[in-house]
Structure formats: C-alpha cells, structure tokens
Write an enzyme that holds these catalytic residues in place. Structure first.
Site: not given
Ligand code: PLP
Length: 395
Positions: A127, A196, A221-222, A370
């Site tokens: 990501f 992560d 939040y997921k 998705r």
């Molecule tokens: C794998 C992954 N890492 C990091 C993030 C970003 O997180 P944040 O917006 O809480 O910093 C996301 C957001 O969807 C994500 O899917």
C-alpha cells in the site's frame, strides 16, 4: 431457488457466527462487501459515543481523564486488540494513524538493528503510504531503501539488512503472505521484521507472539469496525520494549508525563509508542465497537472467511461469463486473506452498477474489483446474491 441459492441457505443455517450480524447496522437489501475498507457500524456504538460526548465530556469534563479512563485508553484498548492478533497484554498501544505508526516502527527498527546495517527492505507491492514512509525513514536514518516482492525477501536478506517492512495481506490482490517463515528468515539474517496488519487483523489469526514478530502496525477501521479514521495501533514485542527508541517522543510517551520535564525519559513498556493527546472520541468509539468480538474466536472467523471466499469464487464461476473476469486472489487457502479481487477491464463502471444494485465492493485503479468478506456480518446468501448480480451486470 437455484442450487447455489439452496446451498447458501443451508450454509447460513449452519453458521455459528450468523447471529453476529444483528449487532451491525446494515439494511436487509444491501450486501456490504467493503468491510476491508471501512467496517460496518455496530448498532450500540452511537449510544456509547453519545454518552462519551454528553456525560463524560459534557458533565464530567476534565475529570474524565481519570474517572472515565481517558488517560489509559491507548493501552487498555491495545490490550483488547491483543488477543485478536495473538499478542499477550502490555505490547500494543492505540493511537495515531497507521502511516504514523509505520514511521515509528521502521525508524525504531533501524535504530535497534545497529549502524552497520545500512539497508531497509520494503514490500514492493505495498500500500503506497508504507512505501513513502519507509523511504523517508530510510533517508532519515541514513539507510538505503530497497523495494522487494515478499516472495523474494529471503534471497535478498543479508548482513546489511536492518529491517524489513511487509504486509500480511496485500491490499489489492488479497494475497496472504507467509508471516511465520518470512519473519524467521528476517531473524536468521539478524534483522527486524515489521508487519502491517491492516488487512489481516480481525480477519484471520496473526500469531504475533508465537512467530516472534518484532514490531507491527495496523488500522482499526476495516475488520475491527472502529469507524472512519479510528486510531491505529502499534505492537512492540516485550523483548524490544526497553530498546524501542521512538522517533516521535512526546509528553504522552514520557515516564513522568505530568512532571513537565525538559529532558525526555521514555515510559516503560509499549507506552513509549504513544506520542501526544489521544483522540478520545474516536478511540472510545473503537473501544465500544470491539465488544462485538466478545466470545468470538478468530479461528471461527477465519474458517467462515475461507468458506465465504470459496463460495464467492464458485458463484462467480457459475454466474459470470467465461473470460469476463480474472481472479487475482490465490486459490490456495494458505495464501488467501479475506477478500477476492477480480480483474475486469471496465471495473470502475462495473462497480458503480453493482453499488446501484445494492452490492457494495470497491474499485482499485486501474482494473480491479475488490470484494471484502467480513464474517461477522456477511452471510452465504449475501455471497450468492453478489455473484448473481455481478453475472447480470457483466452479462
Ligand atoms: C495496508 C495498508 N497500510 C496502511 C494504510 C493507511 O493507513 P492510514 O490511513 O491509517 O495511515 C492502509 C489504508 O487502507 C492500508 O490498507
């Protein structure tokens, strides 16, 4: 009713998690397959947030830092998340965004690894935020960042590697990476593993303690249903806590936060991962949301998640015309997270039409549909309907 419809009804009737659905606010005519982006609202949360605002803030005001447990919320809620990711208490603090926690974790890992290790590896398919932050962390700590696909990590590790930042589940394809063996390989090279967990926590067992993970981060939040922008979390393994040197030392991570001292002395334990004043409203909404996990085993969630994604792939094969979509999600259970990603040339338009018909997934640029499967509120009849509507839209 079709044969798949009958199977769905039988699977729902036998589903031990089916009762969880009534704890969430989801209209009967909506199939919500976007919980891998924003989890649904647990029905009791608005009332709890109202109490936090009206009584704790409105009436108790400043007293709530003590009397309503606001001050200790980051570590208390961390301990509530801990069993879901296979961690003993005292190793997780909640706060800040995932991005900020990635920064703390990667810089701290590089500092722990020692000056002679001059490379940081990052998942090349990550990501984007993790990649941007890893690059900045590498620059700040005088390391070189090397993007590597997770499967290639073992071949690239060396005595130059300081830390490796990996995703447990890939956000686009839903591929589950092998956390135990990759962590072991990173350790064999003398480096630290940072994971992560955004797309795995709350969807499948993680086993942070069991597999010796050094540091981990994730959002809430997921699959944890904490609400839009709910705070993320940081896991710091017990064995590393005394050496964890945060790049963001704040007064909340001080051993004596109310001493107002000019010099910084880190708090003991995972508390040193805190930074500034916690975002109490979001944090207490998350705490309330986590109650849906009471009495739920993550193993049961995983078993249902695999059954849901298997059944969806079967419905897609039955309802969608040959060659119209291509699954990017690995068929093998041990490599699959809790989502199905389908490549389809007109994916943006297709997703719009699905949403109009009550089947809510999301679109990822340039051509990916998705579908996230959240076992606490998605059932097999939902899956059959999603596959059928997809077939109609694509037909
Ligand atoms: C794998 C992954 N890492 C990091 C993030 C970003 O997180 P944040 O917006 O809480 O910093 C996301 C957001 O969807 C994500 O899917």
């Amino acid at each position: 009713m079709s044969e798949l419809g009958e199977r769905a009804a039988a699977l729902d009737a036998a589903d031990e998690l089916a009762g969880s659905r009534k704890q969430f606010v989801i209209e009967d005519d909506v199939v919500y397959l976007d919980g891998n982006s924003l989890g649904a609202l647990p029905a009791h949360v608005p009332g709890r947030v109202e109490d936090v605002v009206r009584r704790q803030w409105g009436e108790l005001r400043i007293r709530s830092w003590e009397e309503s447990g606001w001050w200790t919320a980051p570590e208390r809620i961390g301990d509530r998340i801990a069993p879901l990711v296979g961690a003993a208490a005292g190793q997780i603090v909640v706060g800040d965004s995932t991005s900020v926690n990635v920064f703390k974790a990667v810089v701290a890992a590089a500092r722990m690894a020692g000056e002679d290790r001059d490379e940081i590896l990052v998942d090349a398919t990550t990501f984007p935020t993790d990649g941007y932050i890893a690059e900045s962390a590498a620059r700040m700590t005088g390391r070189t960042l090397r993007p590597v696909t997770p499967a290639d990590v073992p071949g690239v590790l060396s005595d130059r590697t300081a830390a490796v930042l990996l995703n447990h589940v890939d956000y686009r394809t839903g591929r589950l990476h092998d956390l135990p063996s990759l962590t072991a390989a990173v350790h064999a090279a003398g480096a630290l593993a940072v994971w992560d967990l955004c797309h795995s926590a709350g969807a499948l067992p993680v086993g942070l303690d069991e597999h010796g993970v050094d540091l981990a981060v994730g959002c809430t939040y997921k699959y944890l249903n904490g609400g839009p922008g709910s705070p993320a979390y940081l896991y710091v393994r017990h064995a590393h806590q005394d050496r964890f040197d945060s790049p963001l030392p704040g007064w909340n991570s001080h051993a004596d936060p109310f001493g107002m001292r000019a010099d910084f002395e880190p708090a003991p334990g995972a508390l040193r991962g805190r930074v500034g004043t916690p975002d109490i409203l979001s944090m207490l909404a998350l705490e309330a949301a986590l109650e849906v996990w009471d009495g739920v085993s993550i193993e049961a969630v995983r078993a249902k998640s695999l059954a849901l994604t298997d059944f969806f792939l079967e419905c897609v094969a039955a309802y969608v015309g040959e060659g119209r979509v291509e699954s990017l999600t690995p068929p093998a259970h041990e490599r699959r997270g809790s989502q199905v990603a389908l490549r389809c040339p007109d994916a943006g338009d297709v997703m719009k039409r699905l949403i109009e018909r009550g089947v809510v997934g999301d679109f990822r640029h340039p051509d990916v549909l998705r579908f996230g499967f959240t076992p606490l509120y998605v059932g097999f009849a939902d899956v059959e309907r999603a596959g059928r509507v997809l077939g109609e839209v694509l037909g």
